[in-house]
Motif scaffolding. Structure first.
Motif, PDB file in Angstrom:
ATOM      1  N   TYR A  77       0.806  -1.229   0.000  1.00 23.95           N
ATOM      2  CA  TYR A  77       0.000   0.000   0.000  1.00 23.95           C
ATOM      3  C   TYR A  77       0.836   1.276   0.000  1.00 23.95           C
ATOM      4  O   TYR A  77       0.724   2.102  -0.906  1.00 23.95           O
ATOM      5  CB  TYR A  77      -0.940   0.006   1.217  1.00 23.95           C
ATOM      6  N   VAL A  78       1.682   1.420   1.000  1.00 22.24           N
ATOM      7  CA  VAL A  78       2.409   2.681   1.189  1.00 22.24           C
ATOM      8  C   VAL A  78       3.295   3.016  -0.003  1.00 22.24           C
ATOM      9  O   VAL A  78       3.320   4.158  -0.471  1.00 22.24           O
ATOM     10  CB  VAL A  78       3.239   2.629   2.499  1.00 22.24           C
ATOM     11  N   ASP A  79       4.013   2.028  -0.512  1.00 20.10           N
ATOM     12  CA  ASP A  79       4.908   2.272  -1.650  1.00 20.10           C
ATOM     13  C   ASP A  79       4.206   2.107  -2.998  1.00 20.10           C
ATOM     14  O   ASP A  79       4.573   2.765  -3.978  1.00 20.10           O
ATOM     15  CB  ASP A  79       6.107   1.310  -1.591  1.00 20.10           C
ATOM     16  N   ALA A  80       3.196   1.222  -3.051  1.00 15.61           N
ATOM     17  CA  ALA A  80       2.565   0.911  -4.336  1.00 15.61           C
ATOM     18  C   ALA A  80       1.556   1.970  -4.785  1.00 15.61           C
ATOM     19  O   ALA A  80       1.492   2.315  -5.965  1.00 15.61           O
ATOM     20  CB  ALA A  80       1.876  -0.450  -4.251  1.00 15.61           C
ATOM     21  N   LEU A  81       0.753   2.491  -3.858  1.00 17.96           N
ATOM     22  CA  LEU A  81      -0.322   3.410  -4.242  1.00 17.96           C
ATOM     23  C   LEU A  81       0.166   4.679  -4.951  1.00 17.96           C
ATOM     24  O   LEU A  81      -0.418   5.075  -5.967  1.00 17.96           O
ATOM     25  CB  LEU A  81      -1.177   3.764  -3.021  1.00 17.96           C
ATOM     26  N   PRO A  82       1.228   5.343  -4.473  1.00 19.70           N
ATOM     27  CA  PRO A  82       1.687   6.543  -5.187  1.00 19.70           C
ATOM     28  C   PRO A  82       2.103   6.256  -6.628  1.00 19.70           C
ATOM     29  O   PRO A  82       1.935   7.103  -7.508  1.00 19.70           O
ATOM     30  CB  PRO A  82       2.890   7.016  -4.350  1.00 19.70           C
ATOM     31  N   LYS A  83       2.631   5.060  -6.884  1.00 23.15           N
ATOM     32  CA  LYS A  83       3.049   4.700  -8.244  1.00 23.15           C
ATOM     33  C   LYS A  83       1.846   4.498  -9.163  1.00 23.15           C
ATOM     34  O   LYS A  83       1.961   4.611 -10.374  1.00 23.15           O
ATOM     35  CB  LYS A  83       3.890   3.414  -8.212  1.00 23.15           C
ATOM     36  N   LEU A  84       0.698   4.175  -8.563  1.00 21.11           N
ATOM     37  CA  LEU A  84      -0.510   3.923  -9.352  1.00 21.11           C
ATOM     38  C   LEU A  84      -1.341   5.178  -9.574  1.00 21.11           C
ATOM     39  O   LEU A  84      -2.290   5.170 -10.353  1.00 21.11           O
ATOM     40  CB  LEU A  84      -1.375   2.865  -8.649  1.00 21.11           C
TER      41      LEU A  84
END
Length: 316
Positions: free
Chosen positions: A251-258
């Motif tokens: 969540y923390v690292d993946a969401l900003p990339k999406l």
């Protein structure tokens, strides 16, 4: 236009001719997974109206236990027909090409078959739906929901990227601290993400009782760790490490990339045929399993924010 390809109609001409038809609610539309088409057309300023039948939704309403509601699967199930696969045209891996690079003749056969099969499926399933007690669910709930979900997907939900970036830095620090604590308890440095190394430490070096065996050795899954944590400190520390590492990566690292670089919004896909119970499911990313029970999970949920002057409302 690629070298050697035949001359084709211009994009603007096609849109100019088709837009009045596609946007007319009096001209009925039938197809497979029309929400996808609505989203594609919306990107070029076309609003699809007049949906009458959707073979994917009809098949789901009539039988919610099928393993797949894809066009290929329904063609096999209902028409005993094997469709041209997308991969057979584009290839896979390093040699994969874009659909715009597929030979026009091959692309036209693929597209024509898609339209033909979808039309035939809609005819068959509409007749079956007419004698089904579930028809009102299909007509009054599922079909009218398609444009609603399409609009939700197009709109997306805003996330607070700086908040998540701050959490990522904090979580990284905490993970290092938990790792150091675990290594002190073990007496050596190991990879806490390695089940094989953990198994060796737990059951060979420290002599913990074996809870569960696997084909390759001793299990160190969550259930085993929770059982061992009742009597030993180290399994509890490893559990804490795993949970925090999963929150950080998933969540923390993946969401900003999406998130869309312009709007800062995440656009998920809502699936009407994703569950046997009739509930919606969410994919790419799944926004329905954001943790809430832990304090860290609640802090991640705070990253979902409303635009200025708006608020988020939850209803169940």
């Amino acid at each position: 236009r690629y070298l050697g390809m035949p001359k084709q109609l211009s994009h603007d001409l096609v849109i100019d001719k088709l837009k009045p038809i596609l946007e007319s609610s009096s001209v009925g539309k039938v197809g497979q997974n029309l929400k996808y088409d609505m989203n594609v057309l919306a990107r070029i300023g076309v609003r699809l109206e007049g949906i009458r039948e959707d073979s994917m939704l009809a098949a789901y309403i009539l039988n919610a236990t099928l393993s797949s509601y894809s066009l290929d699967a329904l063609a096999r199930e209902e028409l005993q027909h094997e469709t041209i696969s997308y991969k057979s045209l584009t290839g896979t891996g390093k040699k994969q090409i874009g659909f715009d690079e597929v030979a026009v003749e091959d692309a036209s056969r693929y597209a024509s078959e898609d339209a033909d099969i979808a039309y035939k499926l809609c005819e068959i399933l509409a007749k079956r739906m007419g004698s089904s007690p579930m028809e009102h669910v299909y007509r009054d709930l599922e079909l009218p929901l398609v444009p609603v979900l399409a609009k939700m997907e197009q709109t997306g939900i805003k996330i607070d990227v700086p908040h998540l970036q701050a959490l990522s830095t904090e979580f990284a620090t905490r993970l290092r601290e938990i790792e150091a604590k675990a290594h002190a308890l073990i007496g050596e440095t190991i990879n806490l993400a390695s089940p094989k190394q953990l198994s060796h430490v737990f059951f060979e070096k420290l002599g913990y009782p074996v809870i569960k065996k696997t084909k390759t050795g001793y299990s160190t899954d969550q259930e085993v760790l929770e059982t061992l944590a009742k009597d030993y400190e180290l399994p509890g520390v490893v559990l804490e490490y795993r949970m925090l590492a999963k929150l950080k990566s998933t969540y923390v690292d993946a969401l900003p990339k999406l998130a869309d670089s312009g709007s800062g919004r995440v656009h998920t896909s809502y699936n009407q045929t994703g569950t046997a119970t009739g509930r919606l499911s969410s994919t790419d990313p799944n926004l329905q399993n954001i943790p809430i029970r832990s304090e860290d999970g609640k802090r991640i949920r705070k990253a979902f924010v409303a635009d200025e002057g708006w608020c988020l409302v939850a209803a169940d």
